[in-house]
Scaffold this motif. Structure first.
Motif, PDB file in Angstrom:
ATOM      1  N   THR A  51      31.010  47.666  39.569  1.00 38.18           N
ATOM      2  CA  THR A  51      29.840  46.452  40.614  1.00 38.18           C
ATOM      3  C   THR A  51      29.220  46.678  40.372  1.00 38.18           C
ATOM      4  O   THR A  51      28.228  47.937  40.698  1.00 38.18           O
ATOM      5  CB  THR A  51      31.156  46.639  41.981  1.00 38.18           C
TER       6      THR A  51
ATOM      7  N   LYS B  87      31.229  42.714  38.122  1.00 32.81           N
ATOM      8  CA  LYS B  87      30.729  41.336  38.662  1.00 32.81           C
ATOM      9  C   LYS B  87      28.852  42.142  38.502  1.00 32.81           C
ATOM     10  O   LYS B  87      28.797  43.550  39.538  1.00 32.81           O
ATOM     11  CB  LYS B  87      31.337  42.039  40.794  1.00 32.81           C
TER      12      LYS B  87
ATOM     13  N   GLN C 117      31.091  38.107  36.077  1.00 30.64           N
ATOM     14  CA  GLN C 117      30.687  37.677  37.457  1.00 30.64           C
ATOM     15  C   GLN C 117      29.051  38.017  37.906  1.00 30.64           C
ATOM     16  O   GLN C 117      28.796  39.001  38.529  1.00 30.64           O
ATOM     17  CB  GLN C 117      31.704  37.729  38.472  1.00 30.64           C
TER      18      GLN C 117
ATOM     19  N   THR D 194      27.429  37.161  40.941  1.00 31.01           N
ATOM     20  CA  THR D 194      28.187  36.806  42.621  1.00 31.01           C
ATOM     21  C   THR D 194      27.088  35.256  43.383  1.00 31.01           C
ATOM     22  O   THR D 194      26.018  36.078  42.941  1.00 31.01           O
ATOM     23  CB  THR D 194      28.360  37.573  43.454  1.00 31.01           C
TER      24      THR D 194
END
Length: 568
Positions: free
Chosen positions: A414, A455, A554, A556
């Motif tokens: 992340t 992410k 991803q 986000t």
């Protein structure tokens, strides 16, 4: 004590005391000295005083004279007020500088000025102590306001080649320490195991070069040790010391070890280029902490074992720190000077967290191959954080500044860039050897796919994502647009979308027959939007379809990714 501080040092110190009744931190002081040297004392005094333009002449007179220690004196206060009215309060900085200089010369004044003898002595002591405070790299914050740091500079004593005995009770002045801030100098070959030193009261300093391996003099009531080593891979042992507050490796170019360092002692590196080892005694728990101050550390490894939490302060100039630590879990970075910090798995394999959120200069972190799911917080500068090769998912927040964050797409990391135009570098390997983050288990539900994805939480206009090491060319990358996007939005299930993209024709939406006839084949990549998030998918697994070893990233909350590049 007569005036001890002169020139720009006197100007900067006196203005801080006259206006603020405070000693600035070492970093602030050095910046002020640099500025004053560049523009001259008068111009610096003018700019310093300008910060107090909101005060009246009466308030300025009271403030300055009070901090100089010459009030109450109604006549003097009125005279200075009237003088400020006459010359203009824009010149208050120069007036304060002049008053401080006049007072410093009145220790032995006669006649009417004899009334200022005691105030002059106290002022000179205050300026000397204030300079001593601000010139110390360990003082990373300003002193308390008031007269709390006015202990005075003591004597400077020199060790001899023989066994020396220094103490407040010594009969000869050359061996007699005082209640003030004394300095004991060891010379090039004078610090021996037979030396016995009692610094007495005050904050005392020992500066010496070690000339034998394992030398362990008996030292009490000396708070600061600055030890240098220019000879061989030698150690300095503090086993016979008490009352030590700071231990510094002072400019050593060869490997130097400090043994039996008491927990709670601040350790430091000053202009070093060799390896340094600090061995703390009684560091046997699971939550032992230490503080490391850097003041010009360069090449060389720094080994601090048996410590779980380390506070690193980067001061004075840009610093480099290569950490070797066997139990270190948490690193906190502060300071206003740049820091290049290496804490790789090979050297510091237990690191779980690095918090540089309070650092105001750029911090560069190398956490290669971290195996602990490290959590990183950047600061206000343009930070660089690399966790390439991490074997567990990491969490990185770059904080403010134009940060650069680099990871390997082997886990569901992340990443948050924070304020500023940030760069995200995701290494995915080369064709035939991709470092995919998807496993067979991840391919069973959309939720598991999303959890496994790399992410990027705040990708925005001005940010850049680069996939490194892919060997992909422009023709390998497909960006879905137009009716293809409409078809995906109607599907809105990530697992089904990826299956369709890799295994079958993209299903046609209502009113259109647009499809991707061949699908996204092996060694190809695609970017698309599903469920309000952008995705980059690289078909890098063993087979042509959706399988383990593929890569998913991803962005986000991003529906219109701005800059995505693919780099060889």
């Amino acid at each position: 004590m007569p005036k001890q501080i002169f020139g720009i040092d006197s100007t900067v110190t006196s203005l801080n005391r006259a206006f603020n009744d405070q000693s600035p931190s070492n970093a602030v002081y050095n910046n002020q000295v640099t500025q004053a040297t560049a523009v001259g004392a008068n111009q610096f005094a003018l700019s310093f005083g300008a910060s107090f333009a909101a005060l009246t002449e009466d308030q300025l007179s009271t403030k300055i004279l009070g901090n100089l220690g010459v009030l109450p004196n109604t006549g003097l206060q009125a005279a200075v007020k009237d003088y400020l009215v006459s010359v203009g309060k824009a010149n208050v900085g120069i007036v304060a500088m002049q008053l401080a200089d006049i007072l410093s010369g009145l220790e032995n004044a006669t006649g009417d000025q004899a009334a200022f003898n005691a105030a002059a002595v106290k002022w000179n002591n205050e300026v000397t102590a204030s300079y001593t405070y601000s010139a110390n790299p360990a003082n990373t914050g300003a002193s308390p306001i008031g007269d709390t740091d006015t202990t005075v500079t003591g004597v400077t004593l020199s060790l001899t080649a023989g066994d020396d005995f220094l103490s407040p009770q010594a009969a000869e002045a050359k061996f007699k320490t005082t209640a003030n801030n004394d300095t004991i100098v060891g010379g090039s070959a004078n610090l021996t195991a037979g030396d016995v030193v009692d610094g007495g009261a005050g904050t005392d300093t020992l500066k010496a070069a070690i000339q034998a391996n394992g030398v362990a003099p008996t030292v009490t009531n000396v708070e600061n040790f600055f030890i240098s080593n220019t000879n061989a891979t030698w150690a300095f042992d503090l086993k016979n010391t008490t009352g030590v507050q700071q231990v510094w490796n002072d400019g050593s170019a060869v490997a130097t070890t400090f043994n039996t360092v008491a927990l709670g002692t601040t350790v430091g590196l000053k202009d070093t280029t060799g390896d340094t080892t600090f061995n703390f005694t009684k560091a046997t728990g699971t939550a032992d902490a230490a503080t490391l101050v850097l003041s010009g550390s360069g090449a060389g490894n720094t080994q601090i074992d048996a410590i779980e939490t380390l506070s690193v302060q980067s001061t004075v100039k840009a610093n480099t720190l290569v950490l070797k630590a066997n139990t270190l879990e948490t690193i906190t970075v502060t300071g206003d000077k740049g820091l290049t910090l290496s804490a790789t798995a090979a050297n510091a394999g237990s690191v779980k967290a690095v918090d540089a959120s309070a650092a105001t200069a750029a911090v560069s972190l190398d956490l290669a191959n971290n195996a602990n799911g490290v959590n990183v917080k950047g600061g206000a500068g343009a930070d660089t954080v690399s966790a390439v090769g991490a074997t567990k998912a990491v969490t990185i927040d770059g904080g403010a500044g134009a940060d650069t964050i680099s990871v390997t797409a082997s886990k569901g990391h992340t990443l948050t860039g924070g304020a500023g135009n940030d760069s995200f570098n995701v290494s995915i390997g080369a064709k035939g050897a991709y470092t995919g983050n998807l496993t067979a288990t991840d391919l069973t539900t959309s939720a598991k796919l999303i959890a496994a994805a790399v992410k990027i939480a705040d990708f925005a206009s001005g940010d850049t994502l680069t996939l490194n090491g892919t060997n992909l060319v422009v023709g390998d990358v497909v960006k879905l647009t137009g009716t293809q996007v409409e078809n995906l939005s109607s599907t809105n299930d990530l697992l089904n979308v990826l299956s369709d993209l890799t295994d079958t024709n993209l299903p046609a939406g209502s009113g259109t027959t647009t499809t991707i006839v061949a699908g996204i084949a092996q060694d190809k990549a695609v970017s698309f939007v599903v469920g309000g998030n952008s995705y980059i998918f690289v078909n890098g697994g063993a087979g042509a379809g959706l399988d383990a070893g593929d890569i998913l990233i991803q962005l986000t909350g991003v529906t219109t990714p701005s800059t995505i590049t693919f780099a060889a």
